[in-house]
Design an enzyme around this catalytic site. Structure first.
Site: not given
Ligand SMILES: Cc1cc2nc3c(=O)[nH]c(=O)nc-3n(C[C@H](O)[C@H](O)[C@H](O)COP(=O)(O)OP(=O)(O)OC[C@H]3O[C@@H](n4cnc5c(N)ncnc54)[C@H](O)[C@@H]3O)c2cc1C
Length: 386
Positions: A127, A337, A340, A364
């Site tokens: 909530e 990475q 590139g 979760e």
């Protein structure tokens, strides 16, 4: 030949079957699903046709009757190509497990069989003011004759609007704290149920995350899951099991990113060499593979504990989820990475995988909360069952 620490032939066959569906019918649409933040309807149809949409539903209710490890394999293989689509079996398990754990036979018969036939099941615990502090529920359920009337707002509900059914946690006795929280099955078609606009997210854009509004929703008394006041305990028990499925998502997306990067580094040339020849990159690849395998082994070990209901499942579920999701974040970032500048663009899948991986560290229970859970288990002296 010894079968020590290897998957059974049955489990290997499940992995192969899911991989075939994932590669042929889910992967081709993953980029478009992400780009347009749309429901992966191709994946939903393919998973339903192959009975992988909610594989955990027992055969007695018309389901595939997959055990916890088989369910992990299904989710892992789907996440390898598209994390959004992997939320279909993962959320269906999350939403319906409270029913399997605590529901009476009539309720199980009705809803699990409809889930087996393709009607989705979401889980409404969070909530606006109840995130990590999940006990701080404000949604109320009040008796009215034989019925219950629910009012409140549930936040961050995965696959909301798509699912037909919702396990909703609500306060039935505000004086009893967690023992005054109960669980109910709410249907999308119940009068007074409505949904907020889909959240605009970093990743898993193919899984709608929406608020669920409950405005004087009247439901029959027999839609309570288990005895009054047991909902919070059922909700926490559910997470012990389903954190293993989040770990599976994390292992899957990490493997997908490594697989893509392995192909790329053997094609791309710089300084007159394949970039795979550079030892600096080889060390990155080695670390990625090593961490994924450690995460996978921990996840499968947790799945075994989930299947047996071992007493150390709480530790293993939290450990697998935290370790695998941290691994997924590292591995997918490293995959970007390795590509590139190309890795940074939407022309290649690894940036989507990196964005999708992030949620596995958050939902979760955040990875901070997983560490709280693990520490409590250690301090309580819960020992490994192995
Ligand atoms: C895409 C998405 C899908 C989701 N799907 C669902 C769903 O289907 N059903 C559902 O019920 N919920 C769902 N959630 C909710 C999710 O489980 C919560 O977002 C999560 O539990 C964290 O709660 P919060 O966002 O309120 O963060 P907060 O609890 O406000 O946490 C903020 C920060 O404080 C840290 N923190 C909080 N308490 C502690 C503590 N005691 N010690 C150390 N650090 C702490 C957290 O780790 C985090 O870094 C979803 C969320 C997202 C984003």
């Amino acid at each position: 030949m010894s079968d020590l620490f290897v998957l059974s032939e049955e489990h290997q066959a499940i992995r192969e079957a899911v991989r075939a569906v994932a590669e042929a019918k889910i992967a081709p649409f993953a980029a478009d699903v992400d780009e347009n933040a749309r429901w992966p309807h191709e994946a939903a149809a393919a998973l339903l046709a192959a009975d992988f949409h909610a594989p955990h539903v027992p055969e007695a209710y018309g389901g595939a009757g997959a055990d916890a490890l088989a369910t992990v394999l299904v989710i892992e293989e789907i996440a390898r190509v598209d994390v959004s689509a992997s939320l279909i079996p993962a959320v269906n398990k999350l939403g319906s497990l409270p029913l399997m754990i605590a529901g009476d036979e009539q309720l199980k018969k009705n809803y699990l069989s409809r889930l087996a036939h393709g009607e989705g099941f979401s889980y409404c615990l969070s909530e606006p003011e109840a995130g990590s502090d999940a006990a701080n529920q404000k949604t109320r359920a009040v008796r009215s004759g034989d019925d219950w009337i629910l009012n409140g707002v549930k936040r961050w509900i995965s696959n909301a609007g798509e699912s037909e059914f919702y396990t909703v946690l609500a306060v039935t006795d505000p004086d009893k704290r967690t023992k005054g929280i109960s669980a109910f099955v709410v249907e999308k078609s119940d009068e007074g149920v409505s949904f907020g606009a889909p959240e605009r997210k970093l990743g898993i854009k193919g899984s709608p995350t929406r608020e669920v509004y409950l405005d004087n929703v009247r439901i029959p008394g027999d839609r309570i899951i288990g005895p009054e006041g047991t909902g919070f305990a059922t909700a926490m028990k559910t997470l012990d099991h389903t954190r293993v499925t989040i770990a599976a998502q994390a292992v899957g997306v990490a493997q997908g990113a490594l697989d893509y990067a392995l192909g790329y580094v053997q094609e791309r040339k710089q300084f007159g060499h394949k970039i795979a020849d550079f030892q600096g990159l080889q060390f990155m690849l080695a670390d990625m593979g090593m961490k994924i395998e450690a995460a996978r082994q921990l996840t499968y070990a947790a799945a075994g504990r989930s299947e047996r209901g071992d007493k150390d499942l709480t530790f293993f579920g939290a450990a697998a989820k935290a370790f695998a999701s941290d691994t997924a974040m590292q591995v997918t970032t490293d995959a970007v990475q390795l590509l590139g500048g190309y890795g940074f663009t939407r022309d290649y899948p690894v940036e989507r995988m990196m964005r999708d991986a992030k949620i596995t560290q958050i939902y979760e229970g955040t990875n901070q909360v997983q560490r709280v859970v693990m520490a409590r288990q250690l301090l309580a002296g819960v020992q490994s069952t192995l």
